[in-house]
Structure formats: structure tokens, C-alpha cells
Design a protein around this motif. Structure first.
Motif, PDB file in Angstrom:
ATOM      1  N   GLU A  33       0.844  -1.187   0.000  1.00 13.37           N
ATOM      2  CA  GLU A  33       0.000   0.000   0.000  1.00 13.37           C
ATOM      3  C   GLU A  33       0.889   1.251   0.000  1.00 13.37           C
ATOM      4  O   GLU A  33       1.917   1.281   0.673  1.00 13.37           O
ATOM      5  N   PHE A  34       0.492   2.262  -0.766  1.00 14.70           N
ATOM      6  CA  PHE A  34       1.274   3.484  -0.869  1.00 14.70           C
ATOM      7  C   PHE A  34       0.349   4.665  -0.607  1.00 14.70           C
ATOM      8  O   PHE A  34      -0.698   4.789  -1.237  1.00 14.70           O
ATOM      9  N   ALA A  35       0.698   5.507   0.345  1.00 14.72           N
ATOM     10  CA  ALA A  35      -0.109   6.684   0.671  1.00 14.72           C
ATOM     11  C   ALA A  35       0.802   7.897   0.789  1.00 14.72           C
ATOM     12  O   ALA A  35       1.940   7.793   1.234  1.00 14.72           O
ATOM     13  N   VAL A  36       0.276   9.057   0.363  1.00 20.19           N
ATOM     14  CA  VAL A  36       1.030  10.302   0.429  1.00 20.19           C
ATOM     15  C   VAL A  36       0.184  11.330   1.175  1.00 20.19           C
ATOM     16  O   VAL A  36      -0.986  11.521   0.860  1.00 20.19           O
ATOM     17  N   ASP A  37       0.787  11.986   2.157  1.00 21.41           N
ATOM     18  CA  ASP A  37       0.115  13.051   2.885  1.00 21.41           C
ATOM     19  C   ASP A  37       0.472  14.366   2.203  1.00 21.41           C
ATOM     20  O   ASP A  37       1.630  14.775   2.188  1.00 21.41           O
ATOM     21  N   LEU A  38      -0.526  15.038   1.631  1.00 21.75           N
ATOM     22  CA  LEU A  38      -0.279  16.268   0.889  1.00 21.75           C
ATOM     23  C   LEU A  38      -0.481  17.521   1.738  1.00 21.75           C
ATOM     24  O   LEU A  38      -0.466  18.634   1.206  1.00 21.75           O
ATOM     25  N   ALA A  39      -0.663  17.385   3.032  1.00 20.92           N
ATOM     26  CA  ALA A  39      -0.919  18.540   3.893  1.00 20.92           C
ATOM     27  C   ALA A  39       0.227  19.536   3.826  1.00 20.92           C
ATOM     28  O   ALA A  39       0.003  20.748   3.715  1.00 20.92           O
ATOM     29  N   ASP A  40       1.468  19.073   3.881  1.00 20.19           N
ATOM     30  CA  ASP A  40       2.619  19.966   3.824  1.00 20.19           C
ATOM     31  C   ASP A  40       2.660  20.702   2.488  1.00 20.19           C
ATOM     32  O   ASP A  40       2.912  21.906   2.432  1.00 20.19           O
ATOM     33  N   HIS A  41       2.373  19.983   1.415  1.00 19.84           N
ATOM     34  CA  HIS A  41       2.355  20.602   0.091  1.00 19.84           C
ATOM     35  C   HIS A  41       1.263  21.672   0.006  1.00 19.84           C
ATOM     36  O   HIS A  41       1.463  22.740  -0.563  1.00 19.84           O
ATOM     37  N   GLU A  42       0.101  21.410   0.587  1.00 13.25           N
ATOM     38  CA  GLU A  42      -1.007  22.363   0.553  1.00 13.25           C
ATOM     39  C   GLU A  42      -0.651  23.639   1.309  1.00 13.25           C
ATOM     40  O   GLU A  42      -0.955  24.745   0.861  1.00 13.25           O
ATOM     41  N   VAL A  43       0.012  23.519   2.439  1.00 15.18           N
ATOM     42  CA  VAL A  43       0.442  24.695   3.204  1.00 15.18           C
ATOM     43  C   VAL A  43       1.418  25.525   2.377  1.00 15.18           C
ATOM     44  O   VAL A  43       1.297  26.753   2.310  1.00 15.18           O
ATOM     45  N   ARG A  44       2.366  24.869   1.725  1.00 13.39           N
ATOM     46  CA  ARG A  44       3.330  25.578   0.878  1.00 13.39           C
ATOM     47  C   ARG A  44       2.637  26.259  -0.300  1.00 13.39           C
ATOM     48  O   ARG A  44       2.943  27.396  -0.642  1.00 13.39           O
ATOM     49  N   ARG A  45       1.671  25.563  -0.906  1.00 14.07           N
ATOM     50  CA  ARG A  45       0.938  26.117  -2.055  1.00 14.07           C
ATOM     51  C   ARG A  45       0.192  27.387  -1.642  1.00 14.07           C
ATOM     52  O   ARG A  45       0.248  28.408  -2.329  1.00 14.07           O
ATOM     53  N   ARG A  46      -0.483  27.348  -0.505  1.00 13.57           N
ATOM     54  CA  ARG A  46      -1.213  28.529  -0.034  1.00 13.57           C
ATOM     55  C   ARG A  46      -0.267  29.681   0.290  1.00 13.57           C
ATOM     56  O   ARG A  46      -0.583  30.836   0.018  1.00 13.57           O
ATOM     57  N   ALA A  47       0.874  29.371   0.869  1.00  8.31           N
ATOM     58  CA  ALA A  47       1.854  30.415   1.177  1.00  8.31           C
ATOM     59  C   ALA A  47       2.346  31.075  -0.105  1.00  8.31           C
ATOM     60  O   ALA A  47       2.497  32.305  -0.161  1.00  8.31           O
ATOM     61  N   HIS A  48       2.569  30.288  -1.163  1.00  6.67           N
ATOM     62  CA  HIS A  48       3.012  30.849  -2.444  1.00  6.67           C
ATOM     63  C   HIS A  48       1.921  31.730  -3.063  1.00  6.67           C
ATOM     64  O   HIS A  48       2.222  32.760  -3.668  1.00  6.67           O
ATOM     65  N   ILE A  49       0.675  31.325  -2.917  1.00  7.70           N
ATOM     66  CA  ILE A  49      -0.430  32.130  -3.454  1.00  7.70           C
ATOM     67  C   ILE A  49      -0.483  33.482  -2.752  1.00  7.70           C
ATOM     68  O   ILE A  49      -0.573  34.527  -3.395  1.00  7.70           O
ATOM     69  N   LEU A  50      -0.430  33.460  -1.425  1.00 12.45           N
ATOM     70  CA  LEU A  50      -0.474  34.715  -0.675  1.00 12.45           C
ATOM     71  C   LEU A  50       0.731  35.595  -0.994  1.00 12.45           C
ATOM     72  O   LEU A  50       0.610  36.818  -1.085  1.00 12.45           O
ATOM     73  N   GLU A  51       1.878  34.982  -1.189  1.00  9.97           N
ATOM     74  CA  GLU A  51       3.074  35.741  -1.569  1.00  9.97           C
ATOM     75  C   GLU A  51       2.887  36.388  -2.942  1.00  9.97           C
ATOM     76  O   GLU A  51       3.253  37.550  -3.153  1.00  9.97           O
ATOM     77  N   ALA A  52       2.292  35.651  -3.867  1.00 10.02           N
ATOM     78  CA  ALA A  52       2.074  36.177  -5.213  1.00 10.02           C
ATOM     79  C   ALA A  52       1.045  37.306  -5.216  1.00 10.02           C
ATOM     80  O   ALA A  52       1.152  38.251  -6.005  1.00 10.02           O
ATOM     81  N   LEU A  53       0.057  37.234  -4.336  1.00 10.04           N
ATOM     82  CA  LEU A  53      -0.953  38.288  -4.269  1.00 10.04           C
ATOM     83  C   LEU A  53      -0.352  39.588  -3.747  1.00 10.04           C
ATOM     84  O   LEU A  53      -0.799  40.671  -4.106  1.00 10.04           O
ATOM     85  N   GLY A  54       0.629  39.469  -2.892  1.00 10.85           N
ATOM     86  CA  GLY A  54       1.288  40.659  -2.352  1.00 10.85           C
ATOM     87  C   GLY A  54       0.565  41.206  -1.132  1.00 10.85           C
ATOM     88  O   GLY A  54      -0.573  40.852  -0.842  1.00 10.85           O
ATOM     89  N   GLN A  55       1.236  42.114  -0.436  1.00  7.35           N
ATOM     90  CA  GLN A  55       0.674  42.653   0.800  1.00  7.35           C
ATOM     91  C   GLN A  55      -0.375  43.729   0.545  1.00  7.35           C
ATOM     92  O   GLN A  55      -1.164  44.046   1.433  1.00  7.35           O
ATOM     93  N   ASP A  56      -0.408  44.291  -0.655  1.00  5.19           N
ATOM     94  CA  ASP A  56      -1.392  45.328  -0.939  1.00  5.19           C
ATOM     95  C   ASP A  56      -2.710  44.770  -1.467  1.00  5.19           C
ATOM     96  O   ASP A  56      -3.609  45.514  -1.813  1.00  5.19           O
ATOM     97  N   TRP A  57      -2.857  43.455  -1.522  1.00  2.00           N
ATOM     98  CA  TRP A  57      -4.092  42.827  -2.000  1.00  2.00           C
ATOM     99  C   TRP A  57      -5.193  43.056  -0.980  1.00  2.00           C
ATOM    100  O   TRP A  57      -5.042  42.789   0.207  1.00  2.00           O
ATOM    101  N   ASP A  58      -6.317  43.593  -1.441  1.00  2.00           N
ATOM    102  CA  ASP A  58      -7.449  43.904  -0.567  1.00  2.00           C
ATOM    103  C   ASP A  58      -8.656  43.087  -1.033  1.00  2.00           C
ATOM    104  O   ASP A  58      -9.288  43.429  -2.041  1.00  2.00           O
ATOM    105  N   PRO A  59      -9.002  42.008  -0.321  1.00  2.00           N
ATOM    106  CA  PRO A  59     -10.106  41.153  -0.772  1.00  2.00           C
ATOM    107  C   PRO A  59     -11.447  41.885  -0.808  1.00  2.00           C
ATOM    108  O   PRO A  59     -12.275  41.608  -1.679  1.00  2.00           O
TER     109      PRO A  59
END
Length: 104
Positions: A33-59
Motif C-alpha cells: 500500500e502506498f499513501a502520500v500526505d499532501l498537507a505539507d504541500h497544501e500549506v506551501r501552495r497557499r503560502a506561495h499564493i499569498l506571496e504572489a498576491l502581495g501585501q497590498d491585496w485587498d479582498p
């Protein structure tokens, strides 16, 4: 460094022969059986998204701009377009906006 020896016949779920087999699939004791936990990858992906949006992004500003775009999109509809718009809202395809009528 010691060599890594894996024993596919034993694992956290016991020997493969004791695991329930999927219907229509033969059990191969050489498979594990082979299983992969993608939680760490998801945290990194979200951090990259927020970095790309920049600090001046106003939702709030972005959402206000989207609302204004929808108001413009559904403004000035003729009678047939308004009827179609109302039917799409009634069917749940489009969300109801304001008074239920497209902006004039």
C-alpha cells in the motif's frame, strides 16, 4: 549507512493476505500500500499564493469590483434578456441579486 530492507509482507495493516481484496482484483503479495500526505504541500501552495498576491491585496476591494462588474453585466437588458435572467435565477443557475431584477 545501513541498507534499507523492506518487507512487503508485513506492514501497519498486517500481511497483504489478511487485507480485504478489492472485488475483481487479484491480491499480489509483492504489492504494498502506498499513501502520500499532501498537507505539507497544501500549506506551501497557499503560502506561495499569498506571496504572489502581495501585501497590498485587498479582498474587500476585489469583491466590490466583482459586484460592480456583475451590475454592469446585467444592466440594460431588454425584455427577453430580463425574462431569461429571471428564469436562470429561479432555476438557481444565477444567484439572486438585490431586488431580483437585473440592474437598470
Amino acid at each position: 549507512m545501513s541498507p534499507h530492507h523492506s518487507n512487503p509482507s508485513s506492514g501497519p495493516d498486517g500481511p497483504p493476505s489478511k487485507r480485504p481484496a478489492d472485488p475483481g482484483h487479484e491480491t499480489d503479495p509483492a504489492l504494498v500500500e502506498f499513501a502520500v500526505d499532501l498537507a505539507d504541500h497544501e500549506v506551501r501552495r497557499r503560502a506561495h499564493i499569498l506571496e504572489a498576491l502581495g501585501q497590498d491585496w485587498d479582498p474587500i476591494e476585489v469583491l466590490s469590483g466583482e459586484e460592480a462588474a456583475y451590475d454592469l453585466l446585467y444592466s440594460g437588458l431588454d425584455e427577453e434578456q430580463q425574462r431569461l435572467y429571471e428564469n436562470l435565477v429561479k432555476a438557481g443557475v444565477l444567484p439572486e441579486r438585490g431586488s431580483g431584477r437585473a440592474a437598470s
